[in-house]
Motif scaffolding. Structure first.
Motif, PDB file in Angstrom:
ATOM      1  N   GLU A  60     -40.206   1.911   7.726  1.00  0.00           N
ATOM      2  CA  GLU A  60     -40.010   0.974   6.628  1.00  0.00           C
ATOM      3  C   GLU A  60     -38.670   0.268   6.764  1.00  0.00           C
ATOM      4  OE1 GLU A  60     -40.156   3.162   2.965  1.00  0.00           O
ATOM      5  OE2 GLU A  60     -38.042   3.667   3.064  1.00  0.00           O
ATOM      6  N   GLU A  62     -34.966  -1.011   5.722  1.00  0.00           N
ATOM      7  CA  GLU A  62     -33.836  -0.466   4.974  1.00  0.00           C
ATOM      8  C   GLU A  62     -33.277  -1.470   3.970  1.00  0.00           C
ATOM      9  OE1 GLU A  62     -32.233   2.880   8.113  1.00  0.00           O
ATOM     10  OE2 GLU A  62     -31.239   0.933   8.110  1.00  0.00           O
ATOM     11  N   ASP A  64     -33.775  -3.218   0.485  1.00  0.00           N
ATOM     12  CA  ASP A  64     -34.481  -2.722  -0.696  1.00  0.00           C
ATOM     13  C   ASP A  64     -34.817  -3.799  -1.724  1.00  0.00           C
ATOM     14  OD1 ASP A  64     -34.532   0.235  -0.196  1.00  0.00           O
ATOM     15  OD2 ASP A  64     -32.380  -0.112  -0.027  1.00  0.00           O
ATOM     16  N   SER A  65     -34.333  -5.007  -1.559  1.00  0.00           N
ATOM     17  CA  SER A  65     -34.648  -6.056  -2.534  1.00  0.00           C
ATOM     18  C   SER A  65     -35.923  -6.788  -2.121  1.00  0.00           C
ATOM     19  CB  SER A  65     -33.488  -7.039  -2.670  1.00  0.00           C
ATOM     20  OG  SER A  65     -33.152  -7.589  -1.412  1.00  0.00           O
ATOM     21  N   LYS A  75     -42.075  -4.472   2.921  1.00  0.00           N
ATOM     22  CA  LYS A  75     -41.099  -3.409   3.180  1.00  0.00           C
ATOM     23  C   LYS A  75     -41.671  -2.323   4.078  1.00  0.00           C
ATOM     24  CE  LYS A  75     -38.048  -0.088   0.854  1.00  0.00           C
ATOM     25  NZ  LYS A  75     -36.864  -0.403   1.674  1.00  0.00           N
ATOM     26  N   LYS A  76     -43.018  -2.130   3.997  1.00  0.00           N
ATOM     27  CA  LYS A  76     -43.618  -1.044   4.766  1.00  0.00           C
ATOM     28  C   LYS A  76     -44.719  -1.496   5.725  1.00  0.00           C
ATOM     29  CE  LYS A  76     -42.665   2.589   1.377  1.00  0.00           C
ATOM     30  NZ  LYS A  76     -43.233   3.710   0.595  1.00  0.00           N
ATOM     31  N   GLU A 198     -25.859  -1.105  -5.161  1.00  0.00           N
ATOM     32  CA  GLU A 198     -26.434  -2.112  -4.266  1.00  0.00           C
ATOM     33  C   GLU A 198     -25.385  -2.501  -3.228  1.00  0.00           C
ATOM     34  OE1 GLU A 198     -27.674  -5.500  -6.463  1.00  0.00           O
ATOM     35  OE2 GLU A 198     -29.253  -4.443  -7.570  1.00  0.00           O
ATOM     36  N   SER A 246     -29.877 -10.724  -0.580  1.00  0.00           N
ATOM     37  CA  SER A 246     -30.609  -9.455  -0.608  1.00  0.00           C
ATOM     38  C   SER A 246     -29.643  -8.279  -0.712  1.00  0.00           C
ATOM     39  CB  SER A 246     -31.458  -9.318   0.659  1.00  0.00           C
ATOM     40  OG  SER A 246     -32.358 -10.405   0.776  1.00  0.00           O
ATOM     41  N   SER A 248     -29.365  -3.711  -0.053  1.00  0.00           N
ATOM     42  CA  SER A 248     -29.939  -2.422   0.325  1.00  0.00           C
ATOM     43  C   SER A 248     -29.140  -1.342  -0.383  1.00  0.00           C
ATOM     44  CB  SER A 248     -29.899  -2.225   1.847  1.00  0.00           C
ATOM     45  OG  SER A 248     -28.587  -2.359   2.340  1.00  0.00           O
ATOM     46  N   ASP A 249     -29.776  -0.236  -0.657  1.00  0.00           N
ATOM     47  CA  ASP A 249     -29.081   0.858  -1.333  1.00  0.00           C
ATOM     48  C   ASP A 249     -27.920   1.335  -0.463  1.00  0.00           C
ATOM     49  OD1 ASP A 249     -30.909   0.665  -3.367  1.00  0.00           O
ATOM     50  OD2 ASP A 249     -32.201   2.270  -2.595  1.00  0.00           O
TER      51      ASP A 249
END
Length: 604
Positions: A60, A62, A64-65, A75-76, A198, A246, A248-249
């Motif tokens: 997936e 990385e 996350d938005s 995403k996947k 974020e 965008s 990502s965590d």
């Protein structure tokens, strides 16, 4: 008759319109089928570079938005993302042409007939972005560790992109950082550990980053020019544009600033897989070394010392008579003493100019007040025609430092064997070459011990151990401090949870003399022990490849016993990956007080 003619004409036009509609749908379907067939035949969605563009690892993305994907399943699902991206380009929908310029460029290169099928339109924001950045050179920048900031304990990395190699100050910086308004270091550390922020890419003027790191946070900066072609630089810039909105965590130990910057470099060149080197942790210093291992660093590093280091150099090396310096700097009405030599007068002025810049960076003055103080001193300095040089000694390049993970084996005079391992970073017994001297961090260190007649068992587990020994000077008076939190055998060799906070003062340069007061707090369900004590010690890095340390501590416990401990150690650097350590310990808590221990460490 006229009505019949009109009706026949309308029927003919209706049939013609239907014919054109059917023809359009047929050819559109044919083109669509042709594209889908080509994608299926080539399995373009399995191309490794398509995975890179979407930041895929372990099945997936990385990122996350949702706005980074065209497909809701993007995403996947690499295939759905590719197919729906192509469809959006043909339909002119979702502004895909402008939002994802590098994806579009790559798809055009890999689907031969796509160029003629998509709907083209202007991308004025993208054009402006590319023109403004005008990137021709890329440099990796490494601000060193800032021990008093949990966000920067291990340093930081970002990219500098410039159009002219000779004017770096007017270039731009590509940065990745956690988006937060939290000012409490412990809250930041907790949320950063568990991905509650974020992480976002941003582009800022490079001089703003210099102001932030060199001046405000008192951190040295290392600059490494990267060996990238113009096409690779263009890819990096286009991908940065794709990521600008965008997130990502953000995870402090893994998906952090340095890890995310490596994604940009991976995308710039097909053959690079830099992020694949990092699974459980990403230490900024280690990412610099990975660049070197992949032959991405093309020139010698450039060292940019901090403003505080410049002031310390003036204080220690340039000024002979310091008698009047303190009053001159702090009293704005003070004038240069006539008894000073010309060189000392120049150095007094240089120091006061730098100190005013430092005060401004700490927001001690507003802009108007700063200018009113700064300009008269600058004018006075201009009356002396002699140019000042600041030959601040360049430290050992971080590229030459030991790696951040370590395993150690040791044997002592009690016939005990010990094994220890830690994933990061640089402890008090490690050689400081390439690291911030006086800043020591051990995290998740495990220590196993086997006494002569016993089985091997867990002797100590350190969750976090920090010791910040910051030297004090005439103008800078930081507190030194430490925290040690973990588990260990103590006293009767029972298992205790341990917490040791300490605070104190440090002086010196190549030799650090420190004195700390603190408390040892040991806890188990049936007993709690607490002490009040102090430690004095000296650390020396004066000798090449050798580090020396000596310390004495005394602790008085609440259970009517005390503990005195004397320690002398030496660490010898065999090479970048190996070191030998010998330690003498006199501890009156146990039966045999004198212990001699020898061990070897391997860094990786």
């Amino acid at each position: 008759m006229l009505l019949i003619l009109l009706q026949n004409t309308c029927n003919f036009l209706d049939r013609k319109a239907k014919y054109f509609i059917f023809a359009f749908l047929f050819f559109s379907y044919s083109y669509s089928s042709e594209t889908l067939n080509y994608i299926e035949q080539t399995k373009l969605y399995e191309n490794p570079y398509w995975s890179k563009l979407l930041h895929y690892r372990d099945g997936e993305s990385e990122i996350d938005s949702a706005n980074f994907f065209v497909s809701k399943d993007g995403k996947k699902d690499l295939k759905k993302e590719l197919v729906e991206t192509v469809d959006a380009l043909k339909n002119g929908s979702d502004d895909v042409l402008c939002r994802f310029p590098l994806r579009v460029k790559w798809l055009k290169q890999n689907i031969p007939f796509l160029e003629n099928e998509i709907i083209n339109y202007e991308c004025s924001d993208l054009d402006k972005f590319i023109t403004t950045i005008d990137a021709k050179y890329v440099t990796m920048v490494f601000p060193t560790a800032h021990i008093n900031s949990p966000a920067s304990m291990y340093g930081h990395t970002f990219l500098r992109v410039s159009s002219n190699k000779d004017t770096p100050l007017i270039s731009n910086a590509i940065n990745f950082a956690a988006k937060t308004t939290d000012t409490n270091g412990f809250i930041f550390a907790y949320k950063g550990l568990f991905g509650e922020y974020e992480g976002r890419y941003s582009i800022l003027p490079y001089y703003e980053k210099i102001k932030e790191y060199n001046n405000l946070e008192q951190r040295d900066m290392w600059e490494y020019d990267l060996d990238l072609t113009q096409d690779e630089i263009d890819r990096l810039i286009l991908h940065t544009y794709e990521l600008k909105d965008s997130y990502s965590d953000y995870f402090f130990f893994k998906e952090n600033c340095s890890y995310s910057i490596l994604w940009l470099l991976d995308v710039s060149r097909d053959s690079l897989h830099l992020v694949d080197n990092f699974y459980f942790k990403t230490v900024p210093l280690d990412t610099i070394k990975v660049l070197n291992e992949n032959n991405l660093i093309k020139d010698d590093s450039n060292y940019r010392y901090s403003l505080v280091k410049k002031m310390r150099y003036i204080l220690d090396e340039k000024i002979e008579n310091k008698e009047y310096l303190e009053s001159y700097v702090y009293d704005e009405n003070s004038v240069l003493n006539d008894s000073l030599s010309k060189q000392d007068k120049i150095s007094y002025l240089d120091f006061k100019i730098a100190y005013l810049q430092y005060q401004r960076s700490k927001n001690e003055f507003d802009k108007k007040e700063y200018i009113s103080k700064y300009l008269p001193i600058l004018k006075q300095r201009s009356e002396y025609k002699q140019e000042s040089t600041f030959d601040v000694k360049k430290p050992i390049d971080p590229l030459l430092s030991h790696d951040s993970a370590k395993i150690s084996f040791s044997y002592d005079s009690n016939n005990s064997v010990e094994f220890s391992a830690k994933p990061v970073y640089n402890g008090i017994y490690d050689i400081d070459d390439g690291y911030l001297e006086g800043a020591y961090i051990d995290f998740f260190e495990i220590n196993l011990k086997k006494d002569k007649d016993d089985e091997a068992k867990l002797d100590r587990f350190t969750f976090l151990k920090i010791k910040s020994l910051s030297p004090r000077t005439m103008f800078f008076e930081p507190l030194s401090w430490g925290i040690d939190f973990g588990y260990e055998h103590f006293k009767d060799k029972d298992d205790y949870l341990k917490l040791k906070p300490e605070v104190g003062l440090t002086y010196g340069n190549q030799e650090l003399f420190y004195i700390l007061v603190g408390s040892n707090i040991y806890y188990k369900q049936s007993e709690q022990l607490c002490s009040l004590g102090s430690t004095i010690g000296i650390l020396s890095n004066r000798f090449d490849r050798v580090k020396l340390g000596i310390s004495y501590s005394y602790d008085k416990y609440n259970k009517d016993f005390d503990n005195k401990q004397f320690e002398l150690f030496s660490t010898y650097k065999i090479d970048r990956t190996k070191a030998f350590n010998i330690k003498y310990l006199n501890d009156d808590l146990y039966e045999k007080q004198d212990i001699l221990k020898a061990g070897i460490s391997y860094y990786f």
